[in-house]
Design a protein around this motif. Structure first.
Motif, PDB file in Angstrom:
ATOM      1  N   UNK A  14     -31.788   2.110  -7.356  1.00 49.00           N
ATOM      2  CA  UNK A  14     -33.436   2.198  -6.067  1.00 49.00           C
ATOM      3  C   UNK A  14     -32.644   1.286  -5.912  1.00 49.00           C
ATOM      4  N   UNK A  15     -31.927   0.727  -5.517  1.00 45.83           N
ATOM      5  CA  UNK A  15     -31.690  -0.073  -4.069  1.00 45.83           C
ATOM      6  C   UNK A  15     -31.842  -0.396  -2.611  1.00 45.83           C
ATOM      7  N   UNK A  16     -31.378   1.485  -2.334  1.00 47.10           N
ATOM      8  CA  UNK A  16     -31.387   2.023  -0.809  1.00 47.10           C
ATOM      9  C   UNK A  16     -32.771   1.691  -0.390  1.00 47.10           C
ATOM     10  N   UNK A  17     -33.510   2.530  -1.315  1.00 46.36           N
ATOM     11  CA  UNK A  17     -34.727   2.648  -1.032  1.00 46.36           C
ATOM     12  C   UNK A  17     -35.912   1.144  -1.095  1.00 46.36           C
ATOM     13  N   UNK A  18     -35.307   0.398  -2.336  1.00 49.86           N
ATOM     14  CA  UNK A  18     -35.844  -1.144  -1.840  1.00 49.86           C
ATOM     15  C   UNK A  18     -35.421  -1.575  -1.239  1.00 49.86           C
ATOM     16  N   UNK A  19     -34.162  -1.872  -0.418  1.00 44.87           N
ATOM     17  CA  UNK A  19     -33.457  -2.662   0.743  1.00 44.87           C
ATOM     18  C   UNK A  19     -34.736  -1.872   2.352  1.00 44.87           C
ATOM     19  N   UNK A  20     -34.584  -0.597   2.086  1.00 43.99           N
ATOM     20  CA  UNK A  20     -35.203  -0.155   3.855  1.00 43.99           C
ATOM     21  C   UNK A  20     -36.952  -0.322   2.855  1.00 43.99           C
ATOM     22  N   UNK A  21     -37.188  -0.405   2.169  1.00 42.13           N
ATOM     23  CA  UNK A  21     -38.902  -0.986   2.381  1.00 42.13           C
ATOM     24  C   UNK A  21     -39.237  -2.451   2.648  1.00 42.13           C
ATOM     25  N   UNK A  22     -38.491  -3.432   2.392  1.00 38.22           N
ATOM     26  CA  UNK A  22     -37.988  -4.587   2.909  1.00 38.22           C
ATOM     27  C   UNK A  22     -37.866  -4.510   4.275  1.00 38.22           C
ATOM     28  N   UNK A  23     -37.355  -4.178   4.621  1.00 36.91           N
ATOM     29  CA  UNK A  23     -36.890  -4.018   5.635  1.00 36.91           C
ATOM     30  C   UNK A  23     -37.937  -3.399   6.852  1.00 36.91           C
ATOM     31  N   UNK A  24     -38.544  -2.025   6.453  1.00 39.71           N
ATOM     32  CA  UNK A  24     -39.843  -1.984   7.146  1.00 39.71           C
ATOM     33  C   UNK A  24     -40.695  -2.866   7.627  1.00 39.71           C
ATOM     34  N   UNK A  25     -40.860  -3.338   5.769  1.00 41.46           N
ATOM     35  CA  UNK A  25     -42.030  -4.657   5.467  1.00 41.46           C
ATOM     36  C   UNK A  25     -41.969  -5.715   6.954  1.00 41.46           C
ATOM     37  N   UNK A  26     -40.389  -5.866   7.089  1.00 42.24           N
ATOM     38  CA  UNK A  26     -40.198  -7.250   7.775  1.00 42.24           C
ATOM     39  C   UNK A  26     -40.325  -6.415   9.882  1.00 42.24           C
ATOM     40  N   UNK A  27     -39.613  -4.954   9.896  1.00 41.18           N
ATOM     41  CA  UNK A  27     -39.375  -4.236  11.196  1.00 41.18           C
ATOM     42  C   UNK A  27     -40.601  -4.347  11.830  1.00 41.18           C
ATOM     43  N   UNK A  28     -41.980  -3.220  10.608  1.00 43.38           N
ATOM     44  CA  UNK A  28     -42.729  -3.297  11.335  1.00 43.38           C
ATOM     45  C   UNK A  28     -43.231  -1.840  11.604  1.00 43.38           C
ATOM     46  N   UNK A  29     -41.970  -1.092  11.290  1.00 44.25           N
ATOM     47  CA  UNK A  29     -41.257   0.436  11.413  1.00 44.25           C
ATOM     48  C   UNK A  29     -40.727   1.192  10.375  1.00 44.25           C
ATOM     49  N   UNK A  30     -40.329   2.073  10.379  1.00 49.53           N
ATOM     50  CA  UNK A  30     -39.163   2.970  10.007  1.00 49.53           C
ATOM     51  C   UNK A  30     -37.524   2.476   9.974  1.00 49.53           C
ATOM     52  N   UNK A  31     -37.425   2.228   8.627  1.00 54.40           N
ATOM     53  CA  UNK A  31     -35.724   1.412   8.822  1.00 54.40           C
ATOM     54  C   UNK A  31     -34.846   2.239   9.558  1.00 54.40           C
ATOM     55  N   UNK A  32     -35.106   4.038   9.472  1.00 57.05           N
ATOM     56  CA  UNK A  32     -34.252   4.762  10.168  1.00 57.05           C
ATOM     57  C   UNK A  32     -33.937   4.497  11.973  1.00 57.05           C
ATOM     58  N   UNK A  33     -35.619   4.705  11.853  1.00 57.90           N
ATOM     59  CA  UNK A  33     -35.354   4.409  13.044  1.00 57.90           C
ATOM     60  C   UNK A  33     -35.385   3.174  13.898  1.00 57.90           C
ATOM     61  N   UNK A  34     -35.286   2.648  13.408  1.00 61.84           N
ATOM     62  CA  UNK A  34     -34.881   0.715  14.074  1.00 61.84           C
ATOM     63  C   UNK A  34     -32.966   1.131  13.772  1.00 61.84           C
ATOM     64  N   UNK A  35     -32.132   1.644  12.661  1.00 61.68           N
ATOM     65  CA  UNK A  35     -30.466   2.148  12.910  1.00 61.68           C
ATOM     66  C   UNK A  35     -30.546   3.043  14.013  1.00 61.68           C
TER      67      UNK A  35
END
Length: 566
Positions: free
Chosen positions: A182-203
């Motif tokens: 579950x680590x990737x999904x959790x990391x992406x969720x936390x990143x999206x909270x910080x970034x305010x956007x989809x993690x895939x879009x940021x990358x």
């Protein structure tokens, strides 16, 4: 007729069998084929040639690593094997079959070596995070046009973090461990909270060419290094993130696309700024460095003394590296290190260190059908680099270590100085109704000099400071410490928390010697110490100094500061 047909059928079958067997090479023939496919990317006839076949070795190393990690019996072998297999699959070293390197003198530039390297892969596009990060397609290297002639270090590489993240996520999702799964999904969720956007879009927005540059003007010890960093930001999401934290980053808006960074304590030639451009952001240590880069147009490549290193080199690839450290710069750095550290050991090593040559390197990495290739032009051959590089690394490790040891000794000496000052103040107070001298700063401490309580001027100079030793009367120019006067010990309820004498900003890179009213001395850590008010704030927040007392001390500091400008 049946017999003739049967013989024909058997002969055909035998022919197919022989043909099939012919495609399976013997071990010797397979090894030769692997060598030939690697060697075609290298040069023969030079002063250096190296080839290493590692086909199958990663798998053996995986087994060895599991055995080593479980040898003590404390770790579960199945769990360790699962982790090692997961990491091995992510890196996919199994795809690497061979490595080769060579070095010859360039036919078009005597004194310049062409050093080549090649990593032979088992397949054209192997899976693995490393290969995702390294890149799979050659692109134009625009950064090659942005290297001024005074560049010391520059590198550019094409970023595409999206595939690497997908490979990592897919591999972790197959783990037997639920937390890892579950680590990737959790990391992406936390990143999206910080970034305010989809993690895939940021990358995806980070896809493009990144560029870093370090230049230097002047000579040691007055050298003026300048830095530039360009990062792709195709969707503008990185810029949004930086502006979201503008206050934390101390950004001062100059225009919609230009922000200056308010960083106290920097040299006058460093005026950092953030520039927002379409599709990328630029971090520059000053305005002129970015102007110089934009006007460079391959300045280093056209300079007569540097052009041979760029000649006949590819303009596209996965990335490039340029390094130019003149011998004069290396030797002056060593000499200054010896002077600054006052180390007899370093002085003894100087004859050996003096043999360290200057280094000029330009290298481009590329993706080829059979693997990854690198071509480098340098003033040293591959064999010489193997000797010079460790020497540079060792000297680079040695100088900071010696300087750290010297600085530690200076900080101890600084603490002893403040102890002597506090002893002088205590003796003065014993003779003056428990009161310290009333004046702030050097004027107050000069009372100790005039009244013969502490006449040794070396005690007023921090060993790490550049102040000159005084004589006669003590002044701010001959005193490395701030003194806050007027303390009445008879009225102080907590003299052990009241600072009286402490380092001026700039004495040490970090660490401030502080003398307290009860006579004891401590050294507190303030990594970014640039204002004496920081000492007061630190003691209020961490050492129990009353806030009201802190306000009174800051008023004394204001009077002291005002006296400096009169």
């Amino acid at each position: 007729m049946k017999k003739r047909f049967l013989n024909t059928l058997l002969a055909g079958a035998a022919g197919l069998t022989l043909a099939a067997g012919a495609t399976e090479l013997s071990p010797a023939a397979a090894e030769k084929a692997l060598f030939d496919s690697t060697a075609r990317h290298l040069d023969f006839g030079g002063d250096y040639y190296n080839y290493l076949s590692i086909d199958g070795m990663p798998g053996q190393f995986e087994e060895l690593l599991v055995s080593m990690l479980t040898a003590s019996g404390e770790a579960d072998s199945a769990e360790v094997a699962d982790v090692v297999k997961l990491v091995s699959g992510l890196l996919n070293f199994e795809a690497v079959q061979a490595f080769g390197s060579s070095s010859i003198i360039a036919a078009d530039a005597p004194g310049v070596y062409v050093n080549k390297s090649f990593i032979r892969l088992s397949e054209a596009q192997p899976k693995g995070v490393l290969f995702d990060l390294a890149g799979r397609e050659n692109r134009k290297l625009a950064g090659l046009k942005m290297i001024p002639a005074n560049t010391r270090l520059a590198f550019g590489l094409h970023l595409d973090p999206g595939p690497a993240w997908k490979t990592l996520s897919a591999a972790l999702a197959g783990s037997q461990n639920e937390e890892v799964k579950n680590l990737p999904a959790e990391a992406a969720r936390q990143a999206e909270q910080t970034l305010g956007c989809k993690f895939d879009d940021f990358l995806a927005g980070l896809t493009g060419e990144a560029f870093f540059l370090l230049t230097s003007d002047g000579t040691l010890p007055d050298i003026q290094p300048k830095l530039l960093l360009i990062l792709p930001d195709g969707k503008g999401l990185l810029a949004q993130l930086l502006l979201k934290h503008a206050d934390d980053l101390e950004l001062q808006k100059e225009s919609d696309t230009l922000y200056t960074i308010q960083a106290p304590g920097l040299p006058p030639f460093v005026k950092p700024r953030l520039i927002l451009e379409k599709g990328r952001i630029v971090l520059a240590s000053s305005a002129d460095i970015y102007d110089l880069v934009r006007a460079a147009d391959g300045g280093a490549a056209t300079a007569p003394e540097l052009a041979p290193y760029f000649r006949n080199m590819p303009g596209d690839g996965l990335g490039f590296l340029y390094l130019n450290v003149p011998a004069s710069l290396v030797q002056s750095a060593i000499q200054l290190g010896a002077i600054a550290s006052e180390s007899e050991e370093l002085a003894a090593l100087q004859p050996a260190l003096a043999k360290i040559p200057g280094l000029t390197v330009f290298s481009v990495s590329r993706k080829e059908a059979e693997g990854y290739a690198g071509v480098m032009r340098s003033n040293l051959s591959a064999a010489q680099l193997q000797v010079a590089a460790p020497m540079l690394v060792y000297s680079g490790m040695l100088l900071p270590a010696l300087n750290q040891a010297r600085e530690k000794a200076r900080r101890i000496s600084c603490v002893n100085n403040v102890k002597q000052v506090m002893l002088g103040l205590t003796m003065y107070a014993n003779d003056h109704d428990s009161r310290f001298p009333a004046d702030n700063g050097a004027a107050g401490l000069n009372t100790l000099v005039k009244d013969d309580y502490l006449t040794d001027f070396t005690c007023y100079i921090c060993p790490s400071a550049t102040d000159d030793k005084g004589s006669g009367n003590l002044t701010e120019d001959t005193c490395s410490y701030i003194y806050l006067g007027g303390t009445d010990l008879a009225k102080e309820q907590a003299p052990s928390k009241l600072p009286v004498v402490f380092d001026k900003p700039g004495n040490h890179r970090k660490g401030v010697s502080v003398g307290f009213a009860d006579g004891h001395v401590e050294q507190i850590d303030l990594p970014r110490y640039h204002s004496p008010e920081q000492v007061i704030d630190y003691l209020v927040q961490n050492r129990g100094l009353p806030e009201e007392t802190g306000k009174v001390l800051k008023q004394k500091l204001q009077k002291w500061n005002a006296a400096q400008t009169e």
